[in-house]
Design a protein around this motif. Structure first.
Motif, short mmCIF file in Angstrom:
data_model
loop_
_atom_site.label_atom_id
_atom_site.label_comp_id
_atom_site.label_asym_id
_atom_site.label_seq_id
_atom_site.Cartn_x
_atom_site.Cartn_y
_atom_site.Cartn_z
N VAL A 189 -37.43 16.10 20.60
CA VAL A 189 -36.90 14.93 19.90
C VAL A 189 -36.08 15.43 18.73
O VAL A 189 -36.58 16.18 17.88
N ASP A 190 -34.81 15.03 18.67
CA ASP A 190 -33.95 15.51 17.59
C ASP A 190 -34.16 14.68 16.33
O ASP A 190 -34.91 13.68 16.34
N PRO A 191 -33.55 15.04 15.20
CA PRO A 191 -33.80 14.33 13.94
C PRO A 191 -33.41 12.86 13.96
O PRO A 191 -33.87 12.08 13.12
N THR A 192 -32.55 12.46 14.91
CA THR A 192 -32.15 11.06 15.00
C THR A 192 -33.04 10.25 15.94
O THR A 192 -32.79 9.06 16.14
N GLY A 193 -34.05 10.89 16.52
CA GLY A 193 -34.96 10.20 17.42
C GLY A 193 -34.53 10.22 18.87
O GLY A 193 -35.19 9.61 19.72
N HIS A 194 -33.44 10.91 19.20
CA HIS A 194 -33.00 11.03 20.57
C HIS A 194 -33.69 12.22 21.25
O HIS A 194 -34.15 13.15 20.59
#
Length: 405
Positions: A189-194
């Motif tokens: 999960v990346d920092p943007t929630g994707h």
């Protein structure tokens, strides 16, 4: 001095200490590289330090011990909020292991996998709000019409931790292919929630060019929502000839993904052919070259394609290995409980049978160490747990805890 304590976990979960072992680590750096075998190819690196960087050695005392050796071909590992580990097994199972090595029951409700070759139940990660949602994401090789695909599943871990509720497939990296290798298979999960997912190019000459194709999901890092839709701000969004889920392209068999603990930038490892394993610093929209450029050879010993290592518009690996170590799952070390490990990258090595520790400065590798190289294990994945220690799994079924005394 490094303190190495190996506690073999018996089938009744009673730890049994063995004789301490491990290398002397009093000196911090070696002038020579850790790799002493000759390379397969005579290629020259694009810049100093791109391969065979100087060796470093951990000075702080730490302990490595076997929590259990009773897992069945574990492939992916992630830490739960309470300190336990959620682990996938290649043949299609998921289970929880406590920090003391107690193995939980098999978790039911997962979709069927094709475990032939390099397929199976692969990488996994937790939803950022897992404590509330109990949502888990995982990658697997899914049998479909026309062969198999790298697929992403989503489900809710039941309150009693015995089943995955409402399991569904949210993404498939098409086209399908009947081969059984190079699925990629990591997810985070990346920092943007994707979700960021690595997909392989499926190994064979007929599928290899799809790594460079913008109309294919093979040989890519894709970035999708938690429902499986392309992220709206992806670099190729809106381009009619490109798949909108593509974040980067030109990958072979990427089995490692990790976020830097300070910059949150994405790093990735991938298997080369005969030589040319790569570590890449991933940026949106960039092309990482496979199979146009590579530092490896075909398994036959012949050059890959035109046999070139550099081309305008194609990214260089931050680091490469020749001979291969077969880099798999990886994790950055956050914090300074082992001071010299802070922000270092730890990569499980399969054919190399060790854990590679890489020291990174300004996105360049400045030192390499090989840990647990005396264990004779294929290290498949590694993660940092809530207590700050590293937990690593091996193809042979072991779970190691590696951290401060």
């Amino acid at each position: 001095m490094l303190v190495f304590i190996s506690c073999k976990q018996k089938s009744d979960n009673t730890p049994e200490p063995s004789v301490p072992t491990g290398p002397d680590t009093e000196q911090a750096a070696d002038s020579s590289a850790v790799e002493t075998n000759p390379p397969n190819a005579t290629y020259s690196p694009a810049f100093n330090g791109q391969t065979r960087i100087k060796g470093v050695r951990t000075q702080t005392a730490y302990t490595a011990r076997i929590i259990t050796d009773q897992l069945d071909r574990p492939w992916g590992i992630t830490g739960l909020p309470d300190g336990r580990m959620l682990i996938t097994q290649k043949t299609g199972q998921m289970r929880i292991v406590s920090a003391s090595g107690q193995i939980g029951a098999l978790i039911s409700g997962l979709p069927a996998v094709n475990a032939a070759g390099q397929g199976g139940l692969l990488g996994l990660c937790l939803d950022r709000q897992f404590a509330t949602t109990r949502t888990v994401f995982w990658v697997f090789s899914e049998p479909v019409t026309g062969g198999n695909v790298t697929a992403v599943g989503r489900g809710r871990l039941s309150a009693d931790e015995t089943r995955m509720e409402n399991a569904t497939v949210i993404y498939r990296a098409t086209p399908a292919y009947s081969g059984s290798n190079h699925y990629g298979g990591r997810i985070l999960v990346d920092p943007t929630g994707h979700l960021m997912v690595s997909t392989g190019e499926r190994a064979d000459l007929v599928t290899r060019p799809q790594s460079q194709s913008m109309s294919s999901g093979l040989g890519k890092i894709v970035r999708i929502t938690t429902d499986g839709h392309p992220a709206a701000d992806n670099p190729f969004s809106g381009q009619a000839t490109a798949r909108p889920e593509i974040f980067s392209l030109g990958h072979r068999n990427p089995q490692g993904l990790a976020l830097h603990p300070v910059t949150s930038e994405v790093w990735q490892s991938e298997h080369g052919p005969r030589g040319g394993d790569e570590l890449n610093h991933i940026e949106a929209g960039k092309n990482y070259g496979w199979p146009t450029i590579t530092y490896g050879l075909e398994y036959s010993g012949q050059r890959v394609g035109a046999g070139i290592q550099q081309q305008n518009g194609l990214e260089q690996p931050a680091y490469y290995w020749d001979p291969v170590i077969s880099p798999s799952g990886m994790s950055f070390f956050a914090g300074n409980s082992v001071p010299e490990w802070e922000n270092n990258l730890f990569i499980g090595s399969l054919s190399g049978m060790h854990i590679a520790r890489l020291v990174i400065e300004n996105n360049r590798i400045i030192g390499e160490e090989r840990l647990l190289a005396d264990q004779g294990q294929r290290f498949r994945d590694i993660t940092q747990a809530m207590d700050g220690a590293l937990f690593a799994i091996t193809d042979e079924g072991r779970l190691y805890r590696i951290g401060p005394n």
